[in-house]
Design an enzyme around this catalytic site. Structure first.
Site, short mmCIF file in Angstrom:
data_model
loop_
_atom_site.label_atom_id
_atom_site.label_comp_id
_atom_site.label_asym_id
_atom_site.label_seq_id
_atom_site.Cartn_x
_atom_site.Cartn_y
_atom_site.Cartn_z
N ASN A 10 -33.43 8.61 26.79
CA ASN A 10 -33.01 9.52 27.86
C ASN A 10 -31.54 9.21 28.15
O ASN A 10 -31.23 8.18 28.72
CB ASN A 10 -33.89 9.27 29.10
CG ASN A 10 -33.41 10.03 30.32
OD1 ASN A 10 -32.54 10.89 30.22
ND2 ASN A 10 -33.98 9.71 31.47
N TRP A 11 -30.69 10.10 27.73
CA TRP A 11 -29.24 9.87 27.89
C TRP A 11 -28.76 10.13 29.32
O TRP A 11 -27.61 9.87 29.64
CB TRP A 11 -28.45 10.73 26.89
CG TRP A 11 -28.42 10.15 25.49
CD1 TRP A 11 -29.18 9.11 25.02
CD2 TRP A 11 -27.57 10.54 24.41
NE1 TRP A 11 -28.86 8.83 23.71
CE2 TRP A 11 -27.87 9.70 23.31
CE3 TRP A 11 -26.60 11.53 24.25
CZ2 TRP A 11 -27.23 9.82 22.08
CZ3 TRP A 11 -25.96 11.64 23.03
CH2 TRP A 11 -26.27 10.80 21.95
N LYS A 12 -29.62 10.67 30.16
CA LYS A 12 -29.24 10.97 31.56
C LYS A 12 -27.93 11.77 31.57
O LYS A 12 -27.71 12.58 30.67
CB LYS A 12 -29.18 9.67 32.37
CG LYS A 12 -30.47 8.84 32.21
CD LYS A 12 -30.60 7.72 33.19
CE LYS A 12 -31.92 7.00 32.96
NZ LYS A 12 -32.21 5.99 33.96
N HIS A 93 -38.75 12.65 36.49
CA HIS A 93 -38.06 11.36 36.44
C HIS A 93 -37.77 10.89 37.87
O HIS A 93 -37.47 11.71 38.74
CB HIS A 93 -36.76 11.49 35.63
CG HIS A 93 -36.18 10.15 35.31
ND1 HIS A 93 -35.46 9.42 36.22
CD2 HIS A 93 -36.26 9.38 34.18
CE1 HIS A 93 -35.11 8.27 35.66
NE2 HIS A 93 -35.57 8.22 34.43
N GLU A 95 -35.27 9.64 39.14
CA GLU A 95 -33.96 10.06 39.65
C GLU A 95 -34.02 11.49 40.17
O GLU A 95 -33.32 11.84 41.13
CB GLU A 95 -32.89 9.87 38.55
CG GLU A 95 -32.58 8.38 38.36
CD GLU A 95 -32.20 7.97 36.96
OE1 GLU A 95 -31.81 8.83 36.15
OE2 GLU A 95 -32.31 6.76 36.66
N SER A 209 -35.41 -0.64 31.72
CA SER A 209 -34.73 -1.80 31.14
C SER A 209 -35.30 -2.24 29.78
O SER A 209 -35.27 -3.43 29.44
CB SER A 209 -34.71 -2.98 32.12
OG SER A 209 -33.91 -2.65 33.25
N GLY A 230 -33.35 4.26 28.64
CA GLY A 230 -32.13 4.84 29.19
C GLY A 230 -30.91 4.23 28.53
O GLY A 230 -30.52 4.60 27.42
N GLY A 231 -30.28 3.27 29.21
CA GLY A 231 -29.01 2.71 28.77
C GLY A 231 -28.98 2.28 27.30
O GLY A 231 -28.00 2.53 26.59
P1 13P Z 1 -32.94 2.15 31.62
O1 13P Z 1 -33.52 1.93 30.25
O2 13P Z 1 -31.45 2.31 31.61
O3 13P Z 1 -33.45 1.13 32.59
O4 13P Z 1 -33.49 3.57 32.13
C1 13P Z 1 -34.84 3.84 32.05
C2 13P Z 1 -35.06 5.27 32.35
O5 13P Z 1 -34.90 5.71 33.47
C3 13P Z 1 -35.42 6.15 31.23
O6 13P Z 1 -35.85 7.40 31.67
#
Ligand code: 13P
Length: 252
Positions: A10-12, A93, A95, A209, A230-231
């Site tokens: 997920n590149w957000k 999500h 967020e 994470s 994510g990251g």
């Molecule tokens: P991180 O892997 O950056 O913690 O993010 C997780 C996430 O929200 C994936 O949707």
């Protein structure tokens, strides 16, 4: 749905056309692990270009509107995602739930709209730190599932659930193996209660994470059918190591 481990990035709100080079590198890596299903959810601006740049991996959205079209400035519909070449979309999500005030009912409507448009769905749930500290994590997630899972015939076939504890997202903190196992088991039980036997086929991803170092351990836990990353999905090298960990857990 496939029962291969499912590794989704997920590149957000990150990514420019220059980052399609990372997507291409991830695509090449995915080709080396045919027993792992890999996908990326870039920002909507990159879906068309990414779909054209990659061959092996899925490409999806991060959210969708419940209507197909109309006066909804700034929104993108599931029908549009499909038209852009998306295979799936993330919905619910944390967020979106926290920063855009999305309710369980809205998330459910989004999941149903996405499936009606021909997209698979990754539906996210997860508790906050305060909810976990007060012993309510499983109740909170059960409530989110009850309110936001799509309902209807055969919806389980195009569905994955991502368990993402809010306090683990972007923090470098992950729950214990015991807590992940307990939560994923509880989610499985609820999926079977809601969907019957089809609920046993829904993949339950862990997110929060996940990185190259902890992926193998997390992916080995019962009922963890993949990861939502994510990251660590923004750079091909790190994400490829996570795909490799999923490939090895498959061979074990
Ligand atoms: P991180 O892997 O950056 O913690 O993010 C997780 C996430 O929200 C994936 O949707």
């Amino acid at each position: 749905m496939s029962n291969l481990p499912y590794i989704v990035g997920n590149w957000k709100m990150n990514g420019s056309r220059a980052m399609l080079a990372e997507a291409r590198a991830i695509d090449r890596a995915a080709a080396r692990f045919p027993k792992v299903q890999v996908a990326l959810a870039p920002p909507a601006t990159l879906i068309i270009a990414m779909r054209e740049a990659v061959q092996e991996i899925g490409v999806g959205g991060q959210d969708c509107h419940i209507e197909a079209s109309g006066a909804f400035t700034g929104d993108v519909s599931a029908v549009m995602l499909r038209d852009a070449g998306a295979d799936f979309t993330i919905v619910g999500h944390s967020e979106r739930r926290a920063l855009h005030g999305e309710s369980d009912a809205l998330v459910r409507a989004k999941a149903e709209a996405a499936q009606a448009a021909g997209l698979s769905v990754i539906l996210c749930v997860g508790e906050t730190e305060a909810q976990r500290d007060s012993g309510k994590a499983e109740d909170v997630v059960a409530g989110q599932l009850d309110g936001s899972l799509p309902r209807g015939d055969e919806v389980a076939a195009g569905l994955a659930v991502a368990y993402e504890p809010v306090w683990a997202i972007g923090t470098g903190r992950v729950p214990s193996v015991k807590d992940v196992r307990a939560m994923h088991k509880a989610i499985r039980t609820q999926l079977i209660t809601i969907y019957g036997e089809a609920g046993s086929e829904v993949r339950i991803l862990y997110g929060g994470s996940v990185n190259a170092k902890n992926a193998a351990k997390l992916l080995a836990i019962d009922e963890v059918g993949g990861a939502l990353v994510g990251g660590a999905s923004l750079v091909a090298e790190g994400f490829t190591a996570i795909i490799g960990a999923a490939g090895q857990s498959e061979e074990a």
